[in-house]
Design a protein around this motif. Structure first.
Motif, PDB file in Angstrom:
ATOM      1  N   ARG A 236      79.543  38.839   4.575  1.00 53.29           N
ATOM      2  CA  ARG A 236      79.244  40.140   5.178  1.00 53.29           C
ATOM      3  C   ARG A 236      77.749  40.390   5.266  1.00 53.29           C
ATOM      4  O   ARG A 236      77.242  40.920   6.261  1.00 53.29           O
ATOM      5  CB  ARG A 236      79.908  41.245   4.354  1.00 53.29           C
ATOM      6  N   GLY A 238      75.374  38.077   5.241  1.00 47.82           N
ATOM      7  CA  GLY A 238      74.627  36.984   5.838  1.00 47.82           C
ATOM      8  C   GLY A 238      73.988  36.026   4.859  1.00 47.82           C
ATOM      9  O   GLY A 238      73.077  35.273   5.219  1.00 47.82           O
ATOM     10  N   SER A 241      77.479  31.171   5.047  1.00 50.50           N
ATOM     11  CA  SER A 241      78.271  30.975   6.259  1.00 50.50           C
ATOM     12  C   SER A 241      79.751  30.883   5.916  1.00 50.50           C
ATOM     13  O   SER A 241      80.130  30.620   4.765  1.00 50.50           O
ATOM     14  CB  SER A 241      77.832  29.697   6.974  1.00 50.50           C
ATOM     15  N   SER A 242      80.581  31.077   6.923  1.00 51.74           N
ATOM     16  CA  SER A 242      82.025  30.979   6.706  1.00 51.74           C
ATOM     17  C   SER A 242      82.430  29.558   6.334  1.00 51.74           C
ATOM     18  O   SER A 242      83.382  29.357   5.573  1.00 51.74           O
ATOM     19  CB  SER A 242      82.772  31.424   7.962  1.00 51.74           C
ATOM     20  N   TYR A 298      84.905  36.538  11.925  1.00 45.53           N
ATOM     21  CA  TYR A 298      83.772  37.187  12.591  1.00 45.53           C
ATOM     22  C   TYR A 298      82.548  36.276  12.582  1.00 45.53           C
ATOM     23  O   TYR A 298      81.835  36.155  13.588  1.00 45.53           O
ATOM     24  CB  TYR A 298      83.452  38.509  11.890  1.00 45.53           C
ATOM     25  N   ASP A 299      82.304  35.621  11.451  1.00 43.66           N
ATOM     26  CA  ASP A 299      81.156  34.715  11.348  1.00 43.66           C
ATOM     27  C   ASP A 299      81.306  33.542  12.315  1.00 43.66           C
ATOM     28  O   ASP A 299      80.337  33.116  12.953  1.00 43.66           O
ATOM     29  CB  ASP A 299      81.028  34.201   9.913  1.00 43.66           C
ATOM     30  N   GLU A 300      82.515  33.034  12.447  1.00 42.56           N
ATOM     31  CA  GLU A 300      82.752  31.910  13.359  1.00 42.56           C
ATOM     32  C   GLU A 300      82.514  32.318  14.809  1.00 42.56           C
ATOM     33  O   GLU A 300      81.946  31.554  15.601  1.00 42.56           O
ATOM     34  CB  GLU A 300      84.182  31.397  13.175  1.00 42.56           C
ATOM     35  N   PHE A 301      82.934  33.522  15.167  1.00 40.12           N
ATOM     36  CA  PHE A 301      82.745  33.998  16.539  1.00 40.12           C
ATOM     37  C   PHE A 301      81.271  34.246  16.853  1.00 40.12           C
ATOM     38  O   PHE A 301      80.809  33.984  17.963  1.00 40.12           O
ATOM     39  CB  PHE A 301      83.533  35.288  16.769  1.00 40.12           C
ATOM     40  N   THR A 302      80.537  34.772  15.881  1.00 43.83           N
ATOM     41  CA  THR A 302      79.143  35.151  16.139  1.00 43.83           C
ATOM     42  C   THR A 302      78.165  33.995  15.987  1.00 43.83           C
ATOM     43  O   THR A 302      77.082  34.014  16.571  1.00 43.83           O
ATOM     44  CB  THR A 302      78.716  36.291  15.201  1.00 43.83           C
ATOM     45  N   THR A 303      78.527  32.994  15.189  1.00 43.94           N
ATOM     46  CA  THR A 303      77.610  31.866  14.979  1.00 43.94           C
ATOM     47  C   THR A 303      78.072  30.592  15.661  1.00 43.94           C
ATOM     48  O   THR A 303      77.307  29.636  15.787  1.00 43.94           O
ATOM     49  CB  THR A 303      77.442  31.580  13.475  1.00 43.94           C
ATOM     50  N   GLY A 304      79.341  30.559  16.051  1.00 49.65           N
ATOM     51  CA  GLY A 304      79.860  29.375  16.716  1.00 49.65           C
ATOM     52  C   GLY A 304      80.147  28.224  15.785  1.00 49.65           C
ATOM     53  O   GLY A 304      80.288  27.079  16.223  1.00 49.65           O
ATOM     54  N   THR A 305      80.240  28.506  14.459  1.00 48.33           N
ATOM     55  CA  THR A 305      80.508  27.433  13.493  1.00 48.33           C
ATOM     56  C   THR A 305      81.991  27.334  13.184  1.00 48.33           C
ATOM     57  O   THR A 305      82.749  28.253  13.411  1.00 48.33           O
ATOM     58  CB  THR A 305      79.751  27.701  12.184  1.00 48.33           C
TER      59      THR A 305
END
Length: 305
Positions: A236, A238, A241-242, A298-305
């Motif tokens: 949450r 930062g 990472s996920s 959410y982290d995957e969507f925003t960072t592309g990881t």
């Protein structure tokens, strides 16, 4: 024992504190009245030395703090606790530490329960928040020019970090007790606190806490939610990472594969002290742990990881 249990719950579960400390004698200590009458006083087992008695003394002092810090009040913590009160209680704690038994002193051979005892303190926390104008105000009962709430909490935090590191180094995981969890929760909370200045070792000590919970999960199922809740916070805010959070959750699951349904070991301990000031319930470990999948997605969507 009632005072120890209730005071501990007050600080870490935010239960209402007891208003008056118990008047019964502390095990291992004889009051003057007991000495005069020759009455029997229960004595803790030898392997505990003076730890339990010392804990009882400490929590008696902590109860005085909890009544004002954790009692029901609509004002914020920093508004309702005068700096002079915190300073006087801190002086009282310092004076008390000079009276504890020699066996409770820290050294290279301190048993685990003695080290756990020393991994405590957060009384000056409200005065280091960004909105507290007096966080750097000089404390007049100290002679040092840099004596302030910020300086004291920084010194206490440095000691807590050192003790957490030494505890892991000196004592095998099979010797760890669940009582080490509260100071680790405190340390983990500070490492993720966005209002505080953090040095380059922030991530190191946060991972140290996580590794301890992962190890402890083998014996204590409740550590599932604690580790998962802090990983949710880290994503949450930062800090992590996920991908890394999921890897740690996989290891957590592997260590506790014998726990058939880990989600059933629920806890209501508070793990986000800043958030608790505004909304206590959403700062509890179970609520934050349940957000893990949401925050990872959410982290995957925003960072592309």
């Amino acid at each position: 024992m009632l005072n120890v249990d209730d005071s501990l719950h007050s600080f870490y579960f935010r239960d209402p504190p007891i208003l008056h400390a118990p008047v019964l004698p502390i095990p291992g200590q004889r009051s003057q009245e007991a000495k005069d009458s020759g009455s029997w006083v229960p004595t803790p087992p030898k392997y505990m030395r003076q730890t339990f008695s010392t804990f009882c003394q400490f929590w008696t002092l902590a109860q005085e703090i909890a009544v004002l810090y954790l009692g029901k009040c609509e004002r914020t913590l920093a508004e309702r606790v005068p700096l002079s009160f915190a300073e006087s209680k801190y002086q009282k704690l310092l004076a008390w530490t000079n009276t504890i038994a020699e066996s409770m002193a820290l050294n290279d051979h301190s048993p685990a329960h003695v080290m756990i005892f020393h991994m405590v303190i957060r009384m000056f926390y409200p005065f280091i928040q960004g909105t507290a104008a007096y966080s750097h105000q000089k404390l007049h009962s100290f002679s040092s020019d840099d004596s302030s709430a910020t300086a004291i909490i920084t010194a206490s935090l440095n000691q807590l970090k050192r003790l957490a590191l030494l505890f892991q180094k000196r004592h095998p995981s099979r010797m760890w007790a669940i009582l080490v969890n509260p100071p680790l929760v405190q340390l983990g909370d500070v490492m993720l606190n966005r209002r505080l200045r953090h040095g380059p070792d922030r991530r190191l000590y946060f991972l140290l806490c996580l590794r301890t919970w992962i190890e402890m999960y083998q014996s204590y199922a409740v550590c599932w939610d604690v580790a998962k809740g802090f990983l949710s916070r880290a994503m949450r805010d930062g800090v992590m990472s996920s991908v890394e959070a999921k890897e740690l959750m996989t290891e957590l699951l592997r260590r506790g594969v014998h726990h058939k349904v880990p989600e059933q070991a629920m806890s209501s301990i508070v793990i986000d002290y800043d958030l608790a000031e505004g909304n206590l319930e959403v700062a509890r470990v179970k609520v934050l742990a349940e957000r893990f999948d949401e925050l990872a997605l959410y982290d995957e969507f925003t960072t592309g990881t």
